[in-house]
Scaffold this motif. Structure first.
Motif, short mmCIF file in Angstrom:
data_model
loop_
_atom_site.label_atom_id
_atom_site.label_comp_id
_atom_site.label_asym_id
_atom_site.label_seq_id
_atom_site.Cartn_x
_atom_site.Cartn_y
_atom_site.Cartn_z
N LEU A 164 -55.53 48.47 -52.61
CA LEU A 164 -54.82 47.27 -53.05
C LEU A 164 -53.58 47.69 -53.83
CD1 LEU A 164 -56.30 44.01 -54.47
CD2 LEU A 164 -54.42 45.13 -55.67
N TYR A 165 -52.47 47.03 -53.53
CA TYR A 165 -51.17 47.37 -54.12
C TYR A 165 -50.55 46.13 -54.75
CZ TYR A 165 -51.53 51.21 -50.68
OH TYR A 165 -51.95 52.27 -49.92
N TRP A 166 -49.87 46.34 -55.85
CA TRP A 166 -49.01 45.31 -56.43
C TRP A 166 -47.56 45.79 -56.34
CZ3 TRP A 166 -50.19 40.47 -57.93
CH2 TRP A 166 -51.53 40.15 -58.22
N TYR A 167 -46.72 44.90 -55.86
CA TYR A 167 -45.28 45.14 -55.81
C TYR A 167 -44.58 43.98 -56.51
CZ TYR A 167 -45.50 48.93 -52.32
OH TYR A 167 -45.73 50.11 -51.67
N ARG A 168 -43.35 44.22 -56.92
CA ARG A 168 -42.52 43.18 -57.52
C ARG A 168 -41.22 43.11 -56.71
NH1 ARG A 168 -40.77 43.54 -63.78
NH2 ARG A 168 -39.76 45.46 -63.09
N GLN A 169 -40.81 41.90 -56.39
CA GLN A 169 -39.59 41.73 -55.60
C GLN A 169 -38.65 40.77 -56.30
OE1 GLN A 169 -40.01 40.11 -51.58
NE2 GLN A 169 -38.27 41.34 -50.89
N SER A 170 -37.49 41.29 -56.68
CA SER A 170 -36.45 40.44 -57.25
C SER A 170 -35.57 39.94 -56.13
CB SER A 170 -35.63 41.24 -58.27
OG SER A 170 -36.46 41.70 -59.32
N LEU A 171 -34.81 38.89 -56.40
CA LEU A 171 -34.00 38.24 -55.38
C LEU A 171 -33.02 39.23 -54.75
CD1 LEU A 171 -33.59 35.44 -54.13
CD2 LEU A 171 -31.74 35.08 -55.78
N GLY A 172 -33.07 39.31 -53.43
CA GLY A 172 -32.13 40.18 -52.72
C GLY A 172 -32.48 41.66 -52.74
N GLN A 173 -33.66 41.99 -53.25
CA GLN A 173 -34.07 43.39 -53.35
C GLN A 173 -35.30 43.65 -52.48
OE1 GLN A 173 -32.32 45.53 -55.51
NE2 GLN A 173 -30.97 43.79 -55.83
N GLY A 174 -35.58 44.92 -52.27
CA GLY A 174 -36.80 45.29 -51.58
C GLY A 174 -37.97 45.29 -52.55
N PRO A 175 -39.20 45.24 -52.03
CA PRO A 175 -40.37 45.31 -52.92
C PRO A 175 -40.37 46.61 -53.72
CG PRO A 175 -41.01 44.58 -50.71
CD PRO A 175 -39.59 45.05 -50.62
N GLU A 176 -40.68 46.49 -55.00
CA GLU A 176 -40.73 47.62 -55.92
C GLU A 176 -42.19 47.89 -56.31
OE1 GLU A 176 -39.16 48.50 -60.50
OE2 GLU A 176 -39.19 46.49 -59.66
N PHE A 177 -42.65 49.10 -56.08
CA PHE A 177 -44.05 49.45 -56.34
C PHE A 177 -44.39 49.34 -57.82
CE2 PHE A 177 -48.02 51.56 -56.02
CZ PHE A 177 -48.10 52.49 -57.05
N LEU A 178 -45.56 48.76 -58.11
CA LEU A 178 -46.06 48.69 -59.48
C LEU A 178 -47.30 49.56 -59.66
CD1 LEU A 178 -45.71 44.85 -60.22
CD2 LEU A 178 -44.17 46.69 -60.93
N ILE A 179 -48.36 49.26 -58.88
CA ILE A 179 -49.64 49.92 -59.10
C ILE A 179 -50.46 49.89 -57.82
CG2 ILE A 179 -50.74 47.82 -59.94
CD1 ILE A 179 -52.31 49.59 -61.97
N TYR A 180 -51.31 50.90 -57.66
CA TYR A 180 -52.15 51.03 -56.47
C TYR A 180 -53.59 51.29 -56.92
CZ TYR A 180 -54.46 54.18 -53.10
OH TYR A 180 -55.36 54.83 -52.29
N PHE A 181 -54.54 50.56 -56.32
CA PHE A 181 -55.95 50.76 -56.55
C PHE A 181 -56.62 51.28 -55.29
CE2 PHE A 181 -56.77 48.71 -60.61
CZ PHE A 181 -55.68 47.86 -60.77
N GLN A 182 -57.49 52.26 -55.48
CA GLN A 182 -58.39 52.68 -54.41
C GLN A 182 -59.79 52.37 -54.95
OE1 GLN A 182 -58.69 52.88 -51.48
NE2 GLN A 182 -58.88 54.93 -50.66
N GLY A 183 -60.42 51.35 -54.40
CA GLY A 183 -61.68 50.91 -54.97
C GLY A 183 -61.44 50.22 -56.30
N THR A 184 -62.19 50.62 -57.30
CA THR A 184 -62.09 49.98 -58.61
C THR A 184 -61.07 50.65 -59.52
OG1 THR A 184 -63.85 51.38 -59.49
CG2 THR A 184 -64.51 49.26 -58.54
N GLY A 185 -60.70 51.88 -59.22
CA GLY A 185 -59.84 52.62 -60.13
C GLY A 185 -58.38 52.53 -59.78
N ALA A 186 -57.53 52.55 -60.80
CA ALA A 186 -56.08 52.58 -60.60
C ALA A 186 -55.69 54.00 -60.23
CB ALA A 186 -55.35 52.11 -61.84
N ALA A 187 -55.46 54.24 -58.95
CA ALA A 187 -55.15 55.59 -58.49
C ALA A 187 -53.73 55.99 -58.84
CB ALA A 187 -55.39 55.69 -56.99
N ASP A 188 -52.84 55.02 -58.97
CA ASP A 188 -51.44 55.32 -59.26
C ASP A 188 -50.83 54.11 -59.96
OD1 ASP A 188 -48.62 56.56 -57.26
OD2 ASP A 188 -48.72 55.87 -59.33
N ASP A 189 -50.53 54.25 -61.25
CA ASP A 189 -49.90 53.15 -61.99
C ASP A 189 -48.49 53.52 -62.42
OD1 ASP A 189 -51.55 53.54 -65.25
OD2 ASP A 189 -50.38 54.92 -64.00
#
Lengths: 110, 116
Positions: free
Chosen positions: B32-57
């Motif tokens: 599961l991934y969270w991204y943030r997208q501002s107007l006119g921009q590409g999605p910007e990575f926030l955080i990635y979960f593999q299972g229950t743990g935040a594998a990359d924040d």
């Protein structure tokens, strides 16, 4: 860190004209993905390229991965109004996240 | 579920308030991934979960942002002391696995956050 750049930022075309967007990565990529985002919508996966020099076609869309696996292109033949949207390329960054380019917004005049 | 579900679809809040954004991924998707997208921009990575743990924040901009996925399914992105610069569309995406960086992401419709 890794950067993914796309040109052009915007492209206006007349319906029936061709369109190409280019994607360049600052690092060699194991694969590249393309997504389309319609106005007001969310990114939707189009295709993934893995091999050096790979070319894939989806109807009027042709995707290419560069020999050095650092660049890619999307070409649309004979654009239609349904092609309107923003096209993003994305490549794997450090870890498991995808790094997205800034996108190319395609506008088609009927 | 059939797709990635995000709630609320729109959230308007005042500067300084706390907000929570929820994501319900495709059933069976472990990544599961969270991204943030501002107007006119590409999605910007926030955080990635593999299972229950935040594998990359590494994409979280500062310590006002936090995300959890306690049971390995639904995730909540939490933003404390919101600022006007936090206004954006917050996109959640899921994929079947996240081990090799070659995963196709299925995005939700996003939560549009407006901080007044």
């Amino acid at each position: 860190g890794q950067q993914v750049m796309q040109i052009p930022q915007y492209q206006h075309v007349q319906e029936g004209e061709d369109f190409t967007t280019y994607c360049n990565s600052s690092t060699t990529l194991s694969n590249i993905q393309w997504y389309k985002q319609r106005p007001g919508g969310h990114p939707v996966f189009l295709i993934q390229l893995v091999k050096s020099g790979e070319v894939k076609k989806q109807k009027r869309l042709t995707f290419q991965f560069g020999e050095a696996k650092k660049n890619s292109s999307l070409h649309i033949t004979a654009t239609q109004t349904t092609d309107v949207g923003t096209y993003f390329c994305a490549g794997p960054g450090a870890g498991n996240m995808l790094t997205f380019g800034g996108g190319t917004r395609l506008m088609v005049k009927p | 579920g059939a797709g990635v579900s995000q709630t609320p679809s729109n959230k308007v809040t005042e500067k300084g308030k706390y907000v929570e954004l929820r994501c319900d991924p495709i059933s069976g998707h472990t990544a599961l991934y969270w991204y943030r997208q501002s107007l006119g921009q590409g999605p910007e990575f926030l955080i990635y979960f593999q299972g229950t743990g935040a594998a990359d924040d590494s994409g979280l901009p500062n310590d006002r942002f936090f995300a959890v996925r306690p049971e390995g399914s639904v995730s909540t992105l939490k933003i404390q002391r919101t600022e006007r610069g936090d206004s954006a569309v917050y996109l959640c995406a899921s994929s079947p696995r996240g081990s090799d960086g070659a995963n196709v992401l299925t995005f939700g419709a996003g939560s549009r956050l407006t901080v007044l």
